[in-house]
Design a protein around this motif. Structure first.
Motif, mmCIF file in Angstrom:
data_model
loop_
_atom_site.group_PDB
_atom_site.id
_atom_site.type_symbol
_atom_site.label_atom_id
_atom_site.label_comp_id
_atom_site.label_asym_id
_atom_site.label_seq_id
_atom_site.Cartn_x
_atom_site.Cartn_y
_atom_site.Cartn_z
ATOM 1 N N GLU A 1 30.511 39.811 57.315
ATOM 2 C CA GLU A 1 30.844 41.209 57.070
ATOM 3 C C GLU A 1 30.012 41.675 55.890
ATOM 4 N N VAL A 2 29.473 42.889 55.965
ATOM 5 C CA VAL A 2 28.635 43.416 54.895
ATOM 6 C C VAL A 2 29.289 44.650 54.307
ATOM 7 N N GLY A 3 29.314 44.716 52.979
ATOM 8 C CA GLY A 3 29.808 45.891 52.275
ATOM 9 C C GLY A 3 28.940 46.148 51.068
ATOM 10 N N ARG A 4 29.252 47.202 50.325
ATOM 11 C CA ARG A 4 28.472 47.529 49.147
ATOM 12 C C ARG A 4 29.422 47.798 47.987
ATOM 13 N N GLY A 5 29.455 46.843 47.043
ATOM 14 C CA GLY A 5 30.195 47.054 45.817
ATOM 15 C C GLY A 5 31.695 47.127 45.975
ATOM 16 N N GLU A 6 32.263 46.543 47.039
ATOM 17 C CA GLU A 6 33.691 46.675 47.272
ATOM 18 C C GLU A 6 34.440 45.462 46.748
ATOM 19 N N ALA A 7 34.562 45.368 45.410
ATOM 20 C CA ALA A 7 35.322 44.267 44.834
ATOM 21 C C ALA A 7 36.795 44.452 45.154
ATOM 22 N N PRO A 8 37.513 43.371 45.470
ATOM 23 C CA PRO A 8 38.949 43.493 45.737
ATOM 24 C C PRO A 8 39.660 44.117 44.544
ATOM 25 N N MET A 9 40.544 45.062 44.796
ATOM 26 C CA MET A 9 41.267 45.732 43.717
ATOM 27 C C MET A 9 42.492 44.915 43.327
ATOM 28 N N PRO A 10 42.612 44.546 42.046
ATOM 29 C CA PRO A 10 43.793 43.805 41.607
ATOM 30 C C PRO A 10 45.036 44.670 41.712
ATOM 31 N N PRO A 11 46.217 44.055 41.640
ATOM 32 C CA PRO A 11 47.438 44.781 41.927
ATOM 33 C C PRO A 11 47.858 45.778 40.872
ATOM 34 N N SER A 12 47.297 45.732 39.662
ATOM 35 C CA SER A 12 47.745 46.644 38.620
ATOM 36 C C SER A 12 46.570 47.176 37.833
ATOM 37 N N SER A 13 46.816 48.202 37.030
ATOM 38 C CA SER A 13 45.775 48.848 36.268
ATOM 39 C C SER A 13 45.524 48.102 34.974
ATOM 40 N N PRO A 14 44.248 48.009 34.539
ATOM 41 C CA PRO A 14 43.976 47.341 33.273
ATOM 42 C C PRO A 14 44.582 48.064 32.083
ATOM 43 N N VAL A 15 44.895 49.347 32.245
ATOM 44 C CA VAL A 15 45.552 50.069 31.159
ATOM 45 C C VAL A 15 46.972 49.552 30.960
ATOM 46 N N ASP A 16 47.615 49.110 32.047
ATOM 47 C CA ASP A 16 49.006 48.674 31.973
ATOM 48 C C ASP A 16 49.153 47.214 31.578
ATOM 49 N N VAL A 17 48.163 46.379 31.917
ATOM 50 C CA VAL A 17 48.286 44.945 31.717
ATOM 51 C C VAL A 17 47.154 44.461 30.817
ATOM 52 N N PRO A 18 47.453 43.956 29.622
ATOM 53 C CA PRO A 18 46.388 43.438 28.752
ATOM 54 C C PRO A 18 45.821 42.147 29.311
ATOM 55 N N PRO A 19 44.651 41.730 28.852
ATOM 56 C CA PRO A 19 44.094 40.446 29.299
ATOM 57 C C PRO A 19 45.095 39.319 29.068
ATOM 58 N N ALA A 20 45.208 38.426 30.053
ATOM 59 C CA ALA A 20 46.191 37.338 29.995
ATOM 60 C C ALA A 20 45.483 35.998 29.893
ATOM 61 N N LEU A 21 45.991 35.119 29.034
ATOM 62 C CA LEU A 21 45.436 33.785 28.894
ATOM 63 C C LEU A 21 45.688 32.994 30.170
ATOM 64 N N LEU A 22 44.667 32.333 30.694
ATOM 65 C CA LEU A 22 44.817 31.543 31.908
ATOM 66 C C LEU A 22 45.632 30.281 31.637
ATOM 67 N N PRO A 23 46.409 29.825 32.614
ATOM 68 C CA PRO A 23 47.118 28.547 32.463
ATOM 69 C C PRO A 23 46.132 27.415 32.179
ATOM 70 N N GLY A 24 46.510 26.499 31.302
ATOM 71 C CA GLY A 24 45.653 25.377 30.950
ATOM 72 C C GLY A 24 44.750 25.626 29.763
ATOM 73 N N TRP A 25 44.809 26.847 29.222
ATOM 74 C CA TRP A 25 43.961 27.231 28.097
ATOM 75 C C TRP A 25 44.830 27.739 26.952
ATOM 76 N N PRO A 26 44.353 27.575 25.697
ATOM 77 C CA PRO A 26 43.026 27.127 25.260
ATOM 78 C C PRO A 26 42.895 25.610 25.266
#
Length: 604
Positions: free
Chosen positions: A39-64
C-alpha cells in the motif's frame, strides 16, 4: 523523464533463505498468505489516541538506565538510534565514559553481545553505517584517555570485533565522533577521524578494513582536533569534500587529502576566535545550488559563522554572541515548513535572563521570538521535529548547562518556532543534560516519536532516558534527528534517514517503509535482489543488483517531502528468515538525483 528511467534501476531487494523459493516474495494484491502486499501513501503517520497538548512526554517502561561515568569526563552529544538486529525496530546505543558501549532494545534489555569493554573511554556517541555494503550495520566508536590511550573500534551488530580493529594512532586520543562516508563510490564507507597529537592534530581517512585511504592521509593540522568531520560535495564537481577543524583553523580537503583553494581559514588570527566542539552543518542557505559551511566559535570572536566553499564568508555572517561562550554545533532546518532554511545555535548563557538559543534566516536575520531567553545555556546539538501538530512549524529540543542542587535534576527543553516552551516541557531527568540534548526517532514503529538523552550527575553516574511523545511521527516531519544530523555523522542537512523501516517485521504482519526527500520533489523506492555496488557519481552508489528481478514499490511525487509504503508480510513460515533489502532515490531536478543508502530487515 530521464531521472525516472534511471531510477527504475534502483531496487528494494529481497534475499530469501536458501530453502525458500524466491517467487514466494512476488508483489501481488491477491493471496495474502503467500505474497507481499503493498500500500502506498504520502506522509500518513498513524495518529496517536490523544493530543500532545493533553499528554506530556512519558518515560518508557524499563528506563532510565543507570551506568557508570568517568570521574573527570561526562558523555557528550547524546545517544544513537539504529536498527542493529534488522527487525524493523531501532535500538538505543549509549557510550559510558567508564569504558563501555551499551546497546539496549526499546524495553531496556541489553542485546546479546553487548555491552563491549573499550580501552580508553568513549565520550562521544557511536556512528553507525553499513561499512562493507552487505546490508548489515556496523558500530564505530572512538575513545580517549586523560591525555593519551585512545582507540578506534568497529563492532559488528552482534557486538563482535570487525576485522582490523581496534586501531591505535600512536596511542594518542582519537577525538570526537567518526564520520562515515563513501568517498570513492565503491559501495563501502570510509571512516574519518581525528588524532590528538599535541601540539598538533592529524586527520585520518581509512577504508572499512582499517587501511589508509589513498592520498595524502593522514594530513597534519595546525593544532589539536576540535570537532567532528562533515562530508558533502561543496564545489559541485561530483566528488565529496571533507570539512574539518583544529582549535585554530577550519579546513576543507578533497578526498585525496589536498586542500580546496581558499583553505585553511584561521579564525584565531582573523577573528580572535577558536573552535571547540562546534561541528559544522552543511546546507545551501542562499539558494545558489552550492552548500555552505555553518559553524560556531568561542573566545572574544564568539559567534555563528557561515563560509562559502571558496573560503569566503557568506554575506550577512558571522553573527556575534557578544563574547558569550558556546560549544554548540549549529543546526540547519526549515523551522516554519515554508521551504526556507534557518540556522540555529545555542550559547552558554548562565543568567536568569540570558540567551539560550538563537535562530536566524539564511541571510543572517534574527527570527521573531529569538534569542530564546531563560535560565542556563544550551550547548548541545539542537534537534528539530514537529512534536506538536497543533502548533505551526517545527519544535526545537535542547539541553541545559544547569543542575538543580536540591534535587539533582537537569532540564531538557522544547520550544516552538517562536521560542515558546511546549506544554509538558521541560523534562526533568536526574543529572544534567549539558552538551547532550536529545536524539529523536520512532524506536518501535508505533507512529509516535521517542526522544532520548544521556545525563551525568555530580558524581560518577550517568543516566539514559527515553520518553515517548504523544504526537504523530514521520521522517519528513523531522529536520535534524541527532548529533551531526545522521547516524553516519556527516553533518549534511536533509540527508539523514532518507529511507527508514518502521515497526517489527513478522510473518503474517506488516512492514512500513518511508522515503524522505525534498518537499515537492520526486522519489522512487524498490524491492529486489542485493547487494551490489555500482557507482553512479555524483548521485551515490546503487547497492542493489539491477540485473535481477525487482518490485517497484513507489515511483512518483513527494508533495509533502515523503512517501509511506506499507508491506503485508506473507502469513507463511516459509518466509521466516528472509531478508528484505530496500534502496531508493529522490530528486527535485534531474541534476539533483541522489541515491539513498541501502537498508535491510529480516522477517522474524
Amino acid at each position: 523523464m530521464k531521472p525516472i528511467r534511471f531510477a527504475l534501476l534502483i531496487a528494494l531487494a529481497v534475499r530469501a533463505p536458501a530453502q525458500v523459493p524466491v517467487q514466494t516474495m512476488r508483489a501481488s494484491a491477491a493471496d495474502q498468505s503467500s505474497t507481499l502486499r503493498v500500500e502506498v501513501g504520502r506522509g500518513e503517520a498513524p495518529m496517536p489516541p490523544s493530543s500532545p497538548v493533553d499528554v506530556p512526554p512519558a518515560l518508557l517502561p524499563g528506563w532510565p538506565k543507570v551506568i557508570t561515568a568517568h570521574p573527570n569526563f561526562s558523555p557528550v552529544r547524546g545517544v544513537t538510534f539504529a536498527d542493529l538486529d534488522r527487525d524493523g525496530v531501532q535500538e538505543i546505543i549509549a557510550s559510558s565514559t567508564a569504558g563501555l558501549v551499551h546497546v539496549w532494545d526499546v524495553a531496556g534489555t541489553a542485546l546479546p553481545g553487548w555491552p563491549r569493554v573499550t580501552v580508553g573511554f568513549p565520550q562521544y556517541p557511536a556512528a553507525v553505517g553499513d561499512l562493507d555494503g552487505d546490508g548489515i550495520p556496523e558500530v564505530v566508536q572512538t575513545t580517549r584517555g586523560l591525555t593519551s590511550g585512545g582507540r578506534l573500534y568497529v563492532f559488528r551488530a552482534d557486538g563482535s570485533d570487525y576485522p582490523g580493529y581496534p586501531l591505535s594512532f600512536n596511542n594518542n586520543n582519537i577525538e570526537y565522533t567518526a564520520a562515515l562516508a563513501d568517498l570513492d563510490f565503491d559501495g563501502q564507507l570510509e571512516l574519518i577521524v581525528g588524532e590528538r597529537a599535541w601540539p598538533i592534530g592529524r586527520l585520518h581517512v581509512l577504508r572499512a578494513g582499517g587501511t589508509p585511504f589513498p592520498g595524502a592521509w593522514p594530513v597534519t593540522l595546525d593544532h589539536v582536533p576540535a570537532l567532528s568531520a562533515s562530508v558533502a560535495d561543496l564545489d559541485g564537481d561530483g566528488a565529496p569534500e571533507i570539512v574539518y577543524g583544529s582549535y585554530n583553523s577550519l579546513y576543507v580537503f578533497r578526498a585525496d587529502g589536498s586542500l580546496l583553494p581558499g583553505w585553511p581559514y584561521n579564525v584565531s588570527t582573523r577573528h580572535g576566535a577558536n573552535f571547540s566542539y562546534q561541528s559544522p552543518a552543511l546546507a545551501d542557505l542562499d539558494g545558489d545550488g552550492r552548500l555552505e559551511i555553518v559553524t560556531a566559535c568561542h573566545q572574544s570572536g564568539s559567534g555563528c559563522y557561515v563560509f562559502r566553499a571558496d573560503g569566503t564568508l557568506l554575506t550577512g555572517w558571522p553573527k556575534s554572541f557578544g563574547g558569550n561562550w558556546s560549544y554548540s554545533p549549529p543546526t540547519v532546518c526549515d523551522l516554519e515548513g515554508d521551504g526556507a532554511r534557518e540556522v540555529l545555535c545555542g550559547i552558554a548563557g548562565g543568567t536568569a535572563s540570558g540567551a539560550q538559543v538563537y535562530a536566524w534566516t539564511g541571510a543572517g536575520v534574527l527570527k521573531p521570538g529569538f534569542p530564546r531567553v531563560g535560565p542556563g545555556g544550551a550547548e548541545g546539538p539542537l534537534v528539530v521535529a514537529d512534536l506538536d501538530p497543533t502548533l505551526p512549524g517545527r519544535e526545537i529540543v535542547y539541553d541545559s548547562n544547569l543542575l538543580e542542587t536540591a534535587t539533582g535534576q537537569g532540564w531538557l527543553w522544547a520550544t516552538d518556532a517562536l521560542g515558546v516552551t511546549l506544554p509538558g516541557w521541560p523534562l526533568r531527568p536526574m543529572g544534567f543534560t549539558y552538551m547532550n540534548a536529545g536524539t529523536l526517532g520512532d524506536l518501535d514503529g508505533d507512529g509516535r516519536p521517542e526522544v532520548a538523552t544521556i545525563t551525568r550527575d555530580s558524581g560518577t553516574t550517568s543516566y539514559v532516558y527515553v520518553w515517548r511523545v504523544d504526537a504523530p511521527f514521520a521522517p519528513g516531519m523531522t529536520d535534524w534527528w541527532c548529533y551531526h544530523e545522521s547516524i553516519q555523522r556527516t553533518g549534511r542537512a536533509g540527508k539523514g534517514h532518507r529511507n527508514q523501516e518502521l515497526g517489527p517485521v513478522v510473518v503474517g504482519g506488516s512492514f512500513t517503509a518511508w522515503l524522505k526527500g525534498a518537499v515537492g520533489g520526486s522519489g522512487v523506492l524498490f524491492l529486489g535482489f542485493g547487494p551490489a555496488a555500482i557507482p553512479v557519481p555524483p548521485a551515490g552508489v546503487l547497492q542493489l543488483n539491477p540485473a535481477l528481478p525487482m518490485i517497484p514499490l513507489f515511483v512518483g511525487a513527494l508533495p509533502a517531502g515523503e512517501a509511506m509504503l506499507r508491506l503485508g508480510v506473507p502469513n507463511s513460515p516459509a518466509v521466516r528468515g528472509a531478508t528484505l533489502y530496500f534502496q531508493g532515490a529522490e530528486w527535485t531536478t534531474p541534476a539533483s538525483l541522489s541515491l539513498t543508502d541501502m537498508r535491510s530487515v529480516v522477517i522474524r
